[in-house]
Design an enzyme around this catalytic site. Sequence first.
Site, PDB file in Angstrom:
ATOM      1  N   ASP A  52      -7.693   2.939  -5.730  1.00  0.00           N
ATOM      2  CA  ASP A  52      -7.069   2.394  -4.526  1.00  0.00           C
ATOM      3  C   ASP A  52      -6.628   0.976  -4.816  1.00  0.00           C
ATOM      4  O   ASP A  52      -7.215   0.285  -5.663  1.00  0.00           O
ATOM      5  CB  ASP A  52      -8.060   2.399  -3.358  1.00  0.00           C
ATOM      6  CG  ASP A  52      -7.393   2.247  -1.988  1.00  0.00           C
ATOM      7  OD1 ASP A  52      -6.182   1.939  -1.937  1.00  0.00           O
ATOM      8  OD2 ASP A  52      -8.089   2.428  -0.980  1.00  0.00           O
ATOM      9  N   ASN A  59      -7.070  -1.223   0.335  1.00  0.00           N
ATOM     10  CA  ASN A  59      -5.763  -1.214   0.991  1.00  0.00           C
ATOM     11  C   ASN A  59      -5.401   0.151   1.559  1.00  0.00           C
ATOM     12  O   ASN A  59      -4.277   0.374   1.990  1.00  0.00           O
ATOM     13  CB  ASN A  59      -4.676  -1.671   0.009  1.00  0.00           C
ATOM     14  CG  ASN A  59      -3.450  -2.171   0.716  1.00  0.00           C
ATOM     15  OD1 ASN A  59      -3.553  -2.911   1.691  1.00  0.00           O
ATOM     16  ND2 ASN A  59      -2.282  -1.772   0.253  1.00  0.00           N
ATOM     17  N   LEU A  60      -6.339   1.090   1.524  1.00  0.00           N
ATOM     18  CA  LEU A  60      -6.184   2.388   2.178  1.00  0.00           C
ATOM     19  C   LEU A  60      -5.081   3.230   1.540  1.00  0.00           C
ATOM     20  O   LEU A  60      -4.337   3.927   2.214  1.00  0.00           O
ATOM     21  CB  LEU A  60      -5.936   2.210   3.688  1.00  0.00           C
ATOM     22  CG  LEU A  60      -6.892   1.235   4.389  1.00  0.00           C
ATOM     23  CD1 LEU A  60      -6.584   1.160   5.874  1.00  0.00           C
ATOM     24  CD2 LEU A  60      -8.342   1.613   4.155  1.00  0.00           C
ATOM     25  N   HIS A  61      -5.012   3.153   0.204  1.00  0.00           N
ATOM     26  CA  HIS A  61      -4.090   3.967  -0.579  1.00  0.00           C
ATOM     27  C   HIS A  61      -4.862   4.785  -1.618  1.00  0.00           C
ATOM     28  O   HIS A  61      -4.568   4.721  -2.807  1.00  0.00           O
ATOM     29  CB  HIS A  61      -3.063   3.085  -1.302  1.00  0.00           C
ATOM     30  CG  HIS A  61      -2.183   2.298  -0.398  1.00  0.00           C
ATOM     31  ND1 HIS A  61      -1.556   1.130  -0.792  1.00  0.00           N
ATOM     32  CD2 HIS A  61      -1.806   2.499   0.893  1.00  0.00           C
ATOM     33  CE1 HIS A  61      -0.844   0.650   0.213  1.00  0.00           C
ATOM     34  NE2 HIS A  61      -0.980   1.464   1.248  1.00  0.00           N
ATOM     35  N   PRO A  62      -5.860   5.568  -1.202  1.00  0.00           N
ATOM     36  CA  PRO A  62      -6.674   6.288  -2.190  1.00  0.00           C
ATOM     37  C   PRO A  62      -5.889   7.410  -2.862  1.00  0.00           C
ATOM     38  O   PRO A  62      -5.153   8.158  -2.212  1.00  0.00           O
ATOM     39  CB  PRO A  62      -7.828   6.844  -1.356  1.00  0.00           C
ATOM     40  CG  PRO A  62      -7.248   7.015   0.014  1.00  0.00           C
ATOM     41  CD  PRO A  62      -6.298   5.857   0.178  1.00  0.00           C
TER      42      PRO A  62
END
Length: 535
Positions: free
Chosen positions: A293, A470-473
């Site tokens: 992430d 950053n909530l992009h897994p």
Amino acid sequence: MSEEFDFIVSGAGSAGCVVAARLSENGKYTVLLLEAGPADTAFWIKPPMGYPMLFSNPKVNWMFESEPEAQLNGRRMYQPRGKVLGGTSSINGMLYIRGHARDYDHWRQLGCEGWSFADVLPFFRKSEDQQRGPNAYHGTGGPLTVSDQPGSSKVANAIVAAAQEAGIPYNPDFNGAEQEGTGFFQTTTRGNRRWNTSQAYLKPARGRANLKVATGAHATRVLIENGRAAGIEYRTKAGLQTARARREVIVSGGAFGSPQLLQLSGIGPAAHLRERGIAPLVDLPAVGENLMDHFYISLMFRCTQPITINELANSPLRQLKAGIDYVLFKRGPLASNGIFAGIFTRTDERQDRPNLQVNTNIWTVQSRTAAGMKAHPFPGFTMSPVHLNPRATGTVRLRSADPFADPEIRQNFLTERTDVEAMIAAIKVVRGVAAQPALAPYNAGEISPGADARSDDEIEAYVRANAIANLHPVGSCRMGVGQDAVVDPRLRVRGVKGLRVADASIMPSLPAGNTNAPSIMIGEKCAAMILEDAR
């Protein structure tokens, strides 16, 4: 009695809606799409500025949390994920960013044939209905409307000007010939409302007799018979159901949900599955590995003028007016997402592409947790540097054999020294922009980190205490050709026939930017490969 379909798609998110819509498009095949959450009818899904209201809403949000992160003072990373038709495309910030062309060329270099930038660009263009019109990089007529934001922000305009004063060139299109530079974001919106994959892909397909969409349907395991995905088991209010797949099952649960479902189905690290009381059917150690992430920190500044979202957040009267403006006229502060401007640059010249994305918010927050967001009681703006190529990787594991238990998420942020150094450099880059003359009329001083974080050691301590995911897994069902891969370049799960994964979990490495547009591209490409194989 089990219903039978040609294809079953588990997860109606950013990729799953795309896959189901495309597979049902020609009318030849029957398709079942399962979604654990409800339809995307909640009011706050519609206005672009509604996403802070969805940040901690358990009706449409899984609200996951990581295990305590050792390098972040034991803090847990909050992980909101969409539990609703459209998935996270229904609750995210709607920025349309594809990543750098070299990201996809790197995938091809890793052995993922068919995934170079030249290979994936047609699928980005196919998905897109670009407001600015078509060109070599953009398409029109596709389901996904990509728009310039309505109105403007004096602060955002000043940030773009300040970045240029700091030596960062202006870039009119982060998804065009070059990514590097400063400019204004486009969003996945249409007519000043969120345009998630449910609206873009699923709504036009709902009238097809060969497509069934089941909401409130929580997949509990893929049924494996004689080495083949034969169907899926799922739970609804009516109890446990099963559906049979004549051709394929496609798992689209996202970077947390997809490895969890595979492991619940007996596909994953055999020792771990036994520890959780699950009989291993396919020993596939890579399932749940390679979790990645982006990581970021917020630099917040007090604004000299009452022209930020903080004033809206702190005034019920302004909120009422904004609500009326939006409901009646689709205008006002709710019509944009408040993230107007951005920067893609490098923390040092050793990087061959931008490793830093700076997002600008026309607000500041006192807190951002699973309980929600709370704004400061004065005008403010934020510049958030995001580290785009972190080296640390984590895992997704089962907490228990209970399919309704949250997965066990470990992200291992800042375990690599290069990641720490990049975050320190990122703060210095943002401070360099903030010090430029163009921002002077609006910058009343840095609130956070502030004067207590000036030396490298002080900055590092601040990052460890405050920086967040950053909530992009991505990456937990990694695509590749070796033993460390879960799916092959056609997204077929190794060791199981008739089973694919299509979502951000298949990415072998992080793209440089937001991950929603790449997830939609993956859905398009997966559907095309399935239809090609079916022929």
